[in-house]
Scaffold this motif. Structure first.
Motif, mmCIF file in Angstrom:
data_model
loop_
_atom_site.group_PDB
_atom_site.id
_atom_site.type_symbol
_atom_site.label_atom_id
_atom_site.label_comp_id
_atom_site.label_asym_id
_atom_site.label_seq_id
_atom_site.Cartn_x
_atom_site.Cartn_y
_atom_site.Cartn_z
ATOM 1 N N ILE A 1 1.061 -1.533 0.320
ATOM 2 C CA ILE A 1 -0.182 0.285 0.148
ATOM 3 C C ILE A 1 0.472 1.159 0.074
ATOM 4 C CG2 ILE A 1 -1.533 1.524 1.199
ATOM 5 C CD1 ILE A 1 -2.918 -1.382 1.974
ATOM 6 N N GLU A 2 2.078 0.944 0.904
ATOM 7 C CA GLU A 2 2.692 2.074 1.024
ATOM 8 C C GLU A 2 4.206 2.712 -0.171
ATOM 9 O OE1 GLU A 2 5.046 1.991 4.301
ATOM 10 O OE2 GLU A 2 3.614 2.407 5.818
ATOM 11 N N ARG A 3 3.862 1.715 -0.939
ATOM 12 C CA ARG A 3 4.988 1.861 -2.190
ATOM 13 C C ARG A 3 3.842 2.342 -3.522
ATOM 14 N NH1 ARG A 3 8.698 -0.731 -4.991
ATOM 15 N NH2 ARG A 3 10.217 -0.148 -2.508
ATOM 16 N N MET A 4 2.154 1.977 -3.879
ATOM 17 C CA MET A 4 2.236 2.611 -4.243
ATOM 18 C C MET A 4 1.539 4.403 -3.586
ATOM 19 S SD MET A 4 -1.651 0.062 -5.485
ATOM 20 C CE MET A 4 -1.258 -1.028 -3.768
ATOM 21 N N ILE A 5 1.075 4.288 -2.402
ATOM 22 C CA ILE A 5 1.406 6.085 -2.582
ATOM 23 C C ILE A 5 2.363 6.599 -2.888
ATOM 24 C CG2 ILE A 5 1.636 7.613 -0.095
ATOM 25 C CD1 ILE A 5 -0.230 5.202 1.285
#
Length: 296
Positions: A140-144
């Motif tokens: 999720i943090e990578r997508m952000i």
């Protein structure tokens, strides 16, 4: 006669409307951030979404309402909500998590079967363990981070699309694995339960694992795996323990001779029974009986 009217629940339709100038059809934010920027009365509204939503609880406990049904959530719970479903965040405050929103238009059309995205393969509820939750948060943090890349919108859109595909595909694999494990565990538990019943019925007649495996229509290895999974011992040890228990009961509570007990437990010779009992208990049947008489 008093007529009681039902309270009407107002359901608002909610479209995908990210804060401008954010240009993408996928948006991710924390629940705590949503609460800060949204009036409390708006957080309690029941919505019918026109987009997909994933809620990943990262800390605390809460009750979410989906299609008017309460769903208890805790750290590691992931909810998948599709367009048209009704959702309410509930009234719990002491929890946080990630919310992922994306429009139907964000997905590749089903005309391309190889790359078609089937959101329905995800369960409505999936519970992640600590390691799985950490990996999920990392994705999720990578997508952000990638949504902030300076580049052509079309290229970033494509990057986010395939990262979402990878994330949901990973969740789908987890779900299938957990479901398969539950099925195997259920089958294993049932096999041991049936084995336990047979041992209770035939321990004074059958002492070999093969005799029980044949009646359960499985191999000795399969039966041993089921027994180890259930009670931590082999099938042979389980049978021996039941025979030994009965031997102790007969030695303590009856006046049967050692030979009589050996015969009742299907030993061909009393000496075979004595060797078995000493191996299992650490003393001979006569010594065990004597110790019992002295203690009582």
């Amino acid at each position: 006669m008093v007529r009681i009217s039902k309270q009407k629940i107002n359901i608002e339709r909610l479209k995908y409307q990210p804060v401008l100038p954010y240009p993408y059809d996928l948006e991710i934010f924390r629940v705590s951030d949503l609460k800060q920027r949204t009036p409390k009365e708006r957080m309690s509204v029941t919505y019918r979404y026109e987009f997909y939503m994933l809620i990943c609880v990262t800390q605390g406990d809460c009750i979410q309402w989906v299609d008017f049904e309460p769903i208890s959530c805790s750290t590691g719970t992931l909810l998948a909500i599709s367009p048209g479903q009704v959702h309410n965040f509930g009234h719990d405050e002491n929890w946080d998590g990630w919310i992922i929103l994306f429009r139907s238009e964000f997905l590749i059309p089903n005309t391309s079967t190889l790359l078609a995205f089937d959101f329905g393969r995800l369960p409505n509820i999936l519970n992640l363990n600590n390691n799985e939750l950490r990996r999920g948060i990392t994705s999720i943090e990578r997508m952000i981070e990638d949504s902030l890349i300076e580049g052509a919108e079309e290229d970033v859109h494509m990057l986010l699309r395939y990262q979402l595909y990878a994330f949901v595909t990973w969740l789908s694999i987890l779900h299938k694995h957990k479901r398969m494990h539950d099925t195997i565990h259920s089958q294993t538990s049932l096999r041991f339960t049936n084995f336990q019943k047979l041992v209770e019925k035939y321990f004074d007649k059958f002492s070999h694992v093969s005799e029980y495996a044949n009646r359960l229509n499985c191999t000795e290895k399969t039966l041993t795996r089921a027994t180890k999974a259930a009670v931590g011992t082999s099938a042979k040890a389980f049978i021996s323990a039941r025979i030994n228990l009965e031997a102790k009961r007969l030695l303590m509570h009856t006046d049967y001779s050692i030979s009589d007990i050996a015969e009742k437990l299907n030993f061909k010779e009393a000496t075979h029974f004595s060797k078995f009992f000493k191996r299992e208990t650490g003393c001979t049947p006569a010594e065990f009986r004597q110790q019992h008489l002295e203690n009582y």
